[in-house]
Scaffold this motif. Structure first.
Motif, PDB file in Angstrom:
ATOM      1  N   MET A 134     -11.788  -5.182  -4.610  1.00 53.90           N
ATOM      2  CA  MET A 134     -11.592  -5.411  -3.174  1.00 53.90           C
ATOM      3  C   MET A 134     -12.103  -4.204  -2.412  1.00 53.90           C
ATOM      4  O   MET A 134     -11.797  -3.064  -2.745  1.00 53.90           O
ATOM      5  CB  MET A 134     -10.116  -5.637  -2.854  1.00 53.90           C
ATOM      6  CG  MET A 134      -9.530  -6.904  -3.422  1.00 53.90           C
ATOM      7  SD  MET A 134      -7.839  -7.205  -2.826  1.00 53.90           S
ATOM      8  CE  MET A 134      -8.169  -7.690  -1.118  1.00 53.90           C
ATOM      9  N   SER A 135     -12.890  -4.439  -1.377  1.00 58.41           N
ATOM     10  CA  SER A 135     -13.472  -3.333  -0.620  1.00 58.41           C
ATOM     11  C   SER A 135     -12.530  -2.849   0.469  1.00 58.41           C
ATOM     12  O   SER A 135     -11.598  -3.565   0.878  1.00 58.41           O
ATOM     13  CB  SER A 135     -14.799  -3.763   0.015  1.00 58.41           C
ATOM     14  OG  SER A 135     -14.570  -4.621   1.124  1.00 58.41           O
ATOM     15  N   ALA A 136     -12.790  -1.636   0.943  1.00 56.01           N
ATOM     16  CA  ALA A 136     -12.006  -1.088   2.054  1.00 56.01           C
ATOM     17  C   ALA A 136     -12.122  -1.972   3.283  1.00 56.01           C
ATOM     18  O   ALA A 136     -11.141  -2.171   4.012  1.00 56.01           O
ATOM     19  CB  ALA A 136     -12.482   0.330   2.374  1.00 56.01           C
ATOM     20  N   LEU A 137     -13.307  -2.531   3.520  1.00 55.04           N
ATOM     21  CA  LEU A 137     -13.500  -3.385   4.684  1.00 55.04           C
ATOM     22  C   LEU A 137     -12.736  -4.695   4.527  1.00 55.04           C
ATOM     23  O   LEU A 137     -12.150  -5.200   5.489  1.00 55.04           O
ATOM     24  CB  LEU A 137     -14.998  -3.652   4.893  1.00 55.04           C
ATOM     25  CG  LEU A 137     -15.380  -4.509   6.098  1.00 55.04           C
ATOM     26  CD1 LEU A 137     -14.775  -3.966   7.385  1.00 55.04           C
ATOM     27  CD2 LEU A 137     -16.901  -4.595   6.212  1.00 55.04           C
ATOM     28  N   GLN A 138     -12.714  -5.240   3.329  1.00 54.00           N
ATOM     29  CA  GLN A 138     -11.952  -6.454   3.080  1.00 54.00           C
ATOM     30  C   GLN A 138     -10.465  -6.219   3.298  1.00 54.00           C
ATOM     31  O   GLN A 138      -9.768  -7.024   3.941  1.00 54.00           O
ATOM     32  CB  GLN A 138     -12.203  -6.943   1.649  1.00 54.00           C
ATOM     33  CG  GLN A 138     -11.565  -8.283   1.317  1.00 54.00           C
ATOM     34  CD  GLN A 138     -11.859  -8.719  -0.111  1.00 54.00           C
ATOM     35  OE1 GLN A 138     -12.674  -8.123  -0.801  1.00 54.00           O
ATOM     36  NE2 GLN A 138     -11.185  -9.759  -0.563  1.00 54.00           N
ATOM     37  N   LEU A 139      -9.954  -5.103   2.800  1.00 55.74           N
ATOM     38  CA  LEU A 139      -8.545  -4.758   2.992  1.00 55.74           C
ATOM     39  C   LEU A 139      -8.224  -4.516   4.460  1.00 55.74           C
ATOM     40  O   LEU A 139      -7.171  -4.927   4.961  1.00 55.74           O
ATOM     41  CB  LEU A 139      -8.201  -3.521   2.175  1.00 55.74           C
ATOM     42  CG  LEU A 139      -8.150  -3.727   0.656  1.00 55.74           C
ATOM     43  CD1 LEU A 139      -8.284  -2.386  -0.067  1.00 55.74           C
ATOM     44  CD2 LEU A 139      -6.858  -4.429   0.254  1.00 55.74           C
ATOM     45  N   ALA A 140      -9.151  -3.846   5.156  1.00 57.93           N
ATOM     46  CA  ALA A 140      -8.947  -3.589   6.584  1.00 57.93           C
ATOM     47  C   ALA A 140      -8.840  -4.901   7.348  1.00 57.93           C
ATOM     48  O   ALA A 140      -8.012  -5.034   8.264  1.00 57.93           O
ATOM     49  CB  ALA A 140     -10.084  -2.735   7.125  1.00 57.93           C
ATOM     50  N   CYS A 141      -9.654  -5.880   6.968  1.00 60.72           N
ATOM     51  CA  CYS A 141      -9.607  -7.180   7.643  1.00 60.72           C
ATOM     52  C   CYS A 141      -8.300  -7.913   7.348  1.00 60.72           C
ATOM     53  O   CYS A 141      -7.802  -8.659   8.202  1.00 60.72           O
ATOM     54  CB  CYS A 141     -10.797  -8.030   7.215  1.00 60.72           C
ATOM     55  SG  CYS A 141     -12.388  -7.482   7.874  1.00 60.72           S
ATOM     56  N   LEU A 142      -7.736  -7.701   6.149  1.00 64.83           N
ATOM     57  CA  LEU A 142      -6.435  -8.300   5.846  1.00 64.83           C
ATOM     58  C   LEU A 142      -5.342  -7.726   6.747  1.00 64.83           C
ATOM     59  O   LEU A 142      -4.461  -8.442   7.217  1.00 64.83           O
ATOM     60  CB  LEU A 142      -6.068  -8.045   4.381  1.00 64.83           C
ATOM     61  CG  LEU A 142      -6.733  -8.901   3.312  1.00 64.83           C
ATOM     62  CD1 LEU A 142      -6.308  -8.423   1.924  1.00 64.83           C
ATOM     63  CD2 LEU A 142      -6.381 -10.378   3.486  1.00 64.83           C
ATOM     64  N   LEU A 143      -5.407  -6.419   6.991  1.00 64.28           N
ATOM     65  CA  LEU A 143      -4.368  -5.735   7.757  1.00 64.28           C
ATOM     66  C   LEU A 143      -4.522  -5.891   9.264  1.00 64.28           C
ATOM     67  O   LEU A 143      -3.533  -5.881   9.998  1.00 64.28           O
ATOM     68  CB  LEU A 143      -4.361  -4.245   7.408  1.00 64.28           C
ATOM     69  CG  LEU A 143      -3.890  -3.869   6.007  1.00 64.28           C
ATOM     70  CD1 LEU A 143      -4.162  -2.388   5.750  1.00 64.28           C
ATOM     71  CD2 LEU A 143      -2.412  -4.186   5.833  1.00 64.28           C
ATOM     72  N   HIS A 144      -5.747  -6.003   9.733  1.00 58.89           N
ATOM     73  CA  HIS A 144      -6.024  -5.978  11.174  1.00 58.89           C
ATOM     74  C   HIS A 144      -5.802  -7.342  11.810  1.00 58.89           C
ATOM     75  O   HIS A 144      -6.227  -8.355  11.264  1.00 58.89           O
ATOM     76  CB  HIS A 144      -7.467  -5.531  11.412  1.00 58.89           C
ATOM     77  CG  HIS A 144      -7.885  -5.624  12.840  1.00 58.89           C
ATOM     78  ND1 HIS A 144      -7.373  -4.794  13.823  1.00 58.89           N
ATOM     79  CD2 HIS A 144      -8.750  -6.451  13.468  1.00 58.89           C
ATOM     80  CE1 HIS A 144      -7.930  -5.105  14.975  1.00 58.89           C
ATOM     81  NE2 HIS A 144      -8.760  -6.108  14.787  1.00 58.89           N
ATOM     82  N   PRO A 145      -5.153  -7.404  12.997  1.00 59.06           N
ATOM     83  CA  PRO A 145      -4.514  -6.291  13.701  1.00 59.06           C
ATOM     84  C   PRO A 145      -3.063  -6.134  13.268  1.00 59.06           C
ATOM     85  O   PRO A 145      -2.342  -7.118  13.123  1.00 59.06           O
ATOM     86  CB  PRO A 145      -4.595  -6.720  15.161  1.00 59.06           C
ATOM     87  CG  PRO A 145      -4.504  -8.228  15.103  1.00 59.06           C
ATOM     88  CD  PRO A 145      -5.165  -8.639  13.819  1.00 59.06           C
ATOM     89  N   THR A 146      -2.638  -4.909  13.048  1.00 61.16           N
ATOM     90  CA  THR A 146      -1.252  -4.658  12.684  1.00 61.16           C
ATOM     91  C   THR A 146      -0.366  -4.762  13.932  1.00 61.16           C
ATOM     92  O   THR A 146      -0.869  -4.739  15.061  1.00 61.16           O
ATOM     93  CB  THR A 146      -1.067  -3.260  12.071  1.00 61.16           C
ATOM     94  OG1 THR A 146      -1.165  -2.276  13.110  1.00 61.16           O
ATOM     95  CG2 THR A 146      -2.095  -2.984  10.981  1.00 61.16           C
ATOM     96  N   PRO A 147       0.949  -4.844  13.744  1.00 62.49           N
ATOM     97  CA  PRO A 147       1.847  -4.842  14.907  1.00 62.49           C
ATOM     98  C   PRO A 147       1.742  -3.573  15.757  1.00 62.49           C
ATOM     99  O   PRO A 147       2.244  -3.554  16.887  1.00 62.49           O
ATOM    100  CB  PRO A 147       3.238  -4.957  14.275  1.00 62.49           C
ATOM    101  CG  PRO A 147       3.002  -5.659  12.980  1.00 62.49           C
ATOM    102  CD  PRO A 147       1.683  -5.127  12.487  1.00 62.49           C
ATOM    103  N   ALA A 148       1.094  -2.519  15.247  1.00 61.46           N
ATOM    104  CA  ALA A 148       0.932  -1.296  16.028  1.00 61.46           C
ATOM    105  C   ALA A 148       0.009  -1.504  17.222  1.00 61.46           C
ATOM    106  O   ALA A 148       0.107  -0.778  18.218  1.00 61.46           O
ATOM    107  CB  ALA A 148       0.392  -0.169  15.139  1.00 61.46           C
ATOM    108  N   VAL A 149      -0.909  -2.485  17.142  1.00 58.80           N
ATOM    109  CA  VAL A 149      -1.828  -2.745  18.255  1.00 58.80           C
ATOM    110  C   VAL A 149      -1.730  -4.168  18.782  1.00 58.80           C
ATOM    111  O   VAL A 149      -2.303  -4.490  19.824  1.00 58.80           O
ATOM    112  CB  VAL A 149      -3.291  -2.446  17.867  1.00 58.80           C
ATOM    113  CG1 VAL A 149      -3.495  -0.971  17.599  1.00 58.80           C
ATOM    114  CG2 VAL A 149      -3.734  -3.290  16.671  1.00 58.80           C
ATOM    115  N   CYS A 150      -0.996  -5.024  18.076  1.00 59.15           N
ATOM    116  CA  CYS A 150      -0.893  -6.423  18.497  1.00 59.15           C
ATOM    117  C   CYS A 150       0.557  -6.796  18.749  1.00 59.15           C
ATOM    118  O   CYS A 150       0.970  -6.965  19.891  1.00 59.15           O
ATOM    119  CB  CYS A 150      -1.513  -7.336  17.438  1.00 59.15           C
ATOM    120  SG  CYS A 150      -1.475  -9.097  17.866  1.00 59.15           S
ATOM    121  N   GLY A 151       1.346  -6.898  17.702  1.00 59.16           N
ATOM    122  CA  GLY A 151       2.746  -7.275  17.860  1.00 59.16           C
ATOM    123  C   GLY A 151       3.238  -8.017  16.643  1.00 59.16           C
ATOM    124  O   GLY A 151       2.559  -8.073  15.611  1.00 59.16           O
TER     125      GLY A 151
END
Length: 396
Positions: free
Chosen positions: A289-306
């Protein structure tokens, strides 16, 4: 002398394609020049390894190797709304530099006097506070526990902004964090210094450092310490932070064979703000799993969305009357092996000629006070305003 030098591209690139790129952290720094190819595919479904977005990334890597780029990387930014086009690209050339090496351009020298013609907030103070009250009222009628509301501050100067100097000021005033300078497809640039790591991947090991819960730093040392300690003891901010951590735990647990999350947050600071911070470490079940793939799984976190993310996003669309674009998205890099770093796109600006757009947000929960949340956005805007040499927030 230019901070960065671009290489010649026979395909007659645009001015944006000739701009320099930078991404820097305590672990890795990349200086890049030029744009070989861009990836505008929206990152919707980017967490799926066989999805359309990841296919577009793999195709871009393949094109780069075909023309002799032996170790291509993908750089750039993904917007808050992943249904919008991405601002990703493979640079024509790049180099990794020791994180402790001096930045090019030396020390910040300050701006030559340039008149600020206009400064305007979207929304203005009254409407932002109304939005906070609207969100709080909505919590009693829905399952939403948190929503991040934001504002854009638009500045117009009498002449074009010197981005080299702006970046130097930003780095000098904020030596720690994730520094970035990213060329945009429209000819502008995205730059900033984010305090928040979305994901870093090294082989099978991954790291994340979410932030939620903030307070403005004080100039008096004793007062500043009290503010920090009050933040750490705040039930409102601890609750807001816990929502972020539990969302990340829920997403990472299925893809990790080991997940280490501290029992509670620690207190960290930037030049402008105190934050509640949790440092997360894990080992992947699938190192592919790539860093970009993992980032897409996490984004957007409740820190910027809710939280929950889907319902909070709908509320944000209802309350915010502007398009965030790249603000509160993610910015960083990833190599073809999947290693890389992605930070949350905050404490940042877009610059194009004499126009600058700044962004700040605040996490809203049931206990939120409209006045306090407005003041929090004011404080967060201070990072970029100080780098611009604008000391006061004056509405046009």
């Amino acid at each position: 002398m230019d901070l960065y030098r671009t290489s010649t591209d026979k395909s007659q690139p645009t001015q944006a394609d000739k701009q320099a790129s930078l991404f820097s952290s305590a672990h890795k720094r990349i200086h890049a020049t030029g744009v070989f190819t861009r990836v505008a595919e929206p990152a919707l479904g980017g967490g799926m390894g066989n999805g359309v977005f990841q296919h577009a990334i793999k195709a871009a890597f393949s094109r780069a190797r075909q023309v002799g780029i032996t170790a291509p990387i993908i750089m750039g930014a993904v917007p808050f709304d992943v249904t919008q086009v991405s601002n990703l690209y493979i640079p024509q050339s790049y180099e990794f530099v020791e994180a402790t090496a001096p930045f090019p351009g030396g020390r910040a020298s300050g701006f030559q006097p340039v008149a600020l013609k206009q400064m305007q907030s979207q929304p203005n103070e009254q409407r932002f506070k109304q939005g906070v009250a609207q969100a709080v009222a909505n919590f009693n009628l829905s399952d939403i526990k948190k929503a991040v509301l934001s504002r854009i501050l638009e500045l117009e100067f009498s002449a074009g902004v010197d981005v080299d100097t702006l970046l130097a000021n930003l780095i000098s005033q904020n030596p720690n964090g994730y520094h970035f300078r990213i060329p945009m497809a429209d000819g502008g640039e995205l730059l900033g210094v984010s305090p928040e790591l979305l994901i870093r991947k090294q082989g099978e090991r991954i790291f994340s450092n979410p932030l939620a819960g903030s307070a403005k730093r004080q100039t008096d040392a004793a007062e500043d310490l009290i503010v920090g300690q009050n933040l750490k003891k705040s039930s409102k901010d601890s609750y807001e932070h816990s929502l972020v951590i539990e969302a990340i735990r829920h997403i990472l647990t299925p893809v990790c064979r080991r997940l280490d999350i501290p029992a509670g947050p620690e207190l960290i600071s930037t030049a402008a703000m105190w934050h509640l911070s949790t440092k997360i470490a894990a080992q992947l079940r699938d190192p592919g799993m790539s860093a970009l793939q993992l980032a897409c799984l996490l984004h957007p976190t409740p820190a910027v969305c809710g939280s929950p993310a889907g319902e909070a996003h709908k509320l944000i669309k209802l309350v915010e009357a502007f398009d965030r674009g790249l603000f509160s998205g993610m910015v960083g890099w990833c190599n073809e092996a999947g290693d890389g770093e992605w930070a949350v796109t905050i404490r940042c600006a877009t610059v194009k000629d004499q126009r600058v757009r700044l962004f700040a947000g605040a996490g809203i929960v049931k206990e939120s006070c409209p006045e306090s949340e407005w003041l929090e956005t004011q404080a967060k805007l201070g990072t970029m305003l100080n780098a611009l040499g604008v000391r006061q927030l004056v509405e046009a």
